[in-house]
Scaffold this motif. Structure first.
Motif, PDB file in Angstrom:
ATOM      1  N   GLU A  82       0.855  -1.184   0.000  1.00  0.00           N
ATOM      2  CA  GLU A  82       0.000   0.000   0.000  1.00  0.00           C
ATOM      3  C   GLU A  82       0.897   1.242   0.000  1.00  0.00           C
ATOM      4  O   GLU A  82       1.854   1.315   0.758  1.00  0.00           O
ATOM      5  N   ILE A  83       0.572   2.183  -0.871  1.00  0.00           N
ATOM      6  CA  ILE A  83       1.319   3.443  -0.930  1.00  0.00           C
ATOM      7  C   ILE A  83       0.319   4.570  -0.746  1.00  0.00           C
ATOM      8  O   ILE A  83      -0.698   4.630  -1.451  1.00  0.00           O
ATOM      9  N   ASN A  84       0.607   5.480   0.194  1.00  0.00           N
ATOM     10  CA  ASN A  84      -0.327   6.596   0.423  1.00  0.00           C
ATOM     11  C   ASN A  84      -0.104   7.690  -0.630  1.00  0.00           C
ATOM     12  O   ASN A  84       0.910   7.710  -1.336  1.00  0.00           O
ATOM     13  N   ASP A  85      -1.080   8.593  -0.734  1.00  0.00           N
ATOM     14  CA  ASP A  85      -1.040   9.646  -1.749  1.00  0.00           C
ATOM     15  C   ASP A  85       0.183  10.551  -1.603  1.00  0.00           C
ATOM     16  O   ASP A  85       0.760  10.994  -2.595  1.00  0.00           O
ATOM     17  N   GLY A  86       0.581  10.830  -0.370  1.00  0.00           N
ATOM     18  CA  GLY A  86       1.760  11.676  -0.141  1.00  0.00           C
ATOM     19  C   GLY A  86       3.024  11.057  -0.721  1.00  0.00           C
ATOM     20  O   GLY A  86       3.827  11.736  -1.362  1.00  0.00           O
ATOM     21  N   ASP A  87       3.203   9.727  -0.505  1.00  0.00           N
ATOM     22  CA  ASP A  87       4.377   9.039  -1.055  1.00  0.00           C
ATOM     23  C   ASP A  87       4.321   8.999  -2.579  1.00  0.00           C
ATOM     24  O   ASP A  87       5.344   9.141  -3.253  1.00  0.00           O
ATOM     25  N   LEU A  88       3.123   8.819  -3.139  1.00  0.00           N
ATOM     26  CA  LEU A  88       2.989   8.824  -4.600  1.00  0.00           C
ATOM     27  C   LEU A  88       3.379  10.184  -5.174  1.00  0.00           C
ATOM     28  O   LEU A  88       4.059  10.258  -6.199  1.00  0.00           O
TER      29      LEU A  88
END
Length: 162
Positions: A127-133
């Motif tokens: 899972e990757i959060n929007d901030g990391d993306l």
């Protein structure tokens, strides 16, 4: 003196196996085998090994390593108890692909590291959060035709590392 073999994928025939203990008292699965075919990366045609050498796979039966050894043994078709590898011949005669790499030791010398070739299960996506993306997009930018970012650099042939 033993001839140095090229790193890569080999089809091998298992000649013996046993259990052994290291100087640190860690148990190991020891599989002896002879490479019979080499599969170079640059061609589809395997090359027969004319004078096969006896090579060794070491599988460490430690808390960290045992899961990999179990997977390797399953890949080789072994489905018994580990103790059967010491006195039996369950895998003798089995032909299987092994991978060879060369690794450096602390003293600067190299040694052969053999492992059983298998198509291991890929890791599940994380899972990757929007901030990391957003951070990754900022780091890499656009790729291909949809990219609005253009970068121009001049590269000489000496700078290319391939």
């Amino acid at each position: 003196m033993r001839e140095t073999m090229q790193p890569g994928k080999y089809l091998c025939k298992i000649t013996s196996h046993s259990l052994a203990q290291s100087k640190k008292k860690d148990w190991q699965v020891v599989i002896k085998f002879q490479p019979i075919l080499f599969e170079p990366r640059d061609t589809k045609e395997p090359v027969a090994i004319e004078s096969p050498q006896t090579c060794t796979y070491w599988g460490w039966l430690t808390d960290k390593g045992k899961q990999w050894v179990v997977k390797d043994l399953e890949t080789l078709g072994f489905d018994g108890k580990i103790s059967e590898l010491h006195s039996g011949d369950a895998l003798v005669g089995t032909e299987a692909p092994f991978l060879l790499s060369h690794q450096k030791q602390d003293d600067g010398s190299t040694f052969e590291r053999w492992r059983v070739f298998s198509l291991r299960d890929p890791k599940p996506p994380i899972e990757i959060n929007d901030g990391d993306l957003m951070k990754l997009d900022a780091l890499v930018g656009g790729i291909g035709k949809g990219s609005t970012t253009t970068t121009t650099t001049e590269t000489t042939e000496e700078e290319l590392d391939f």
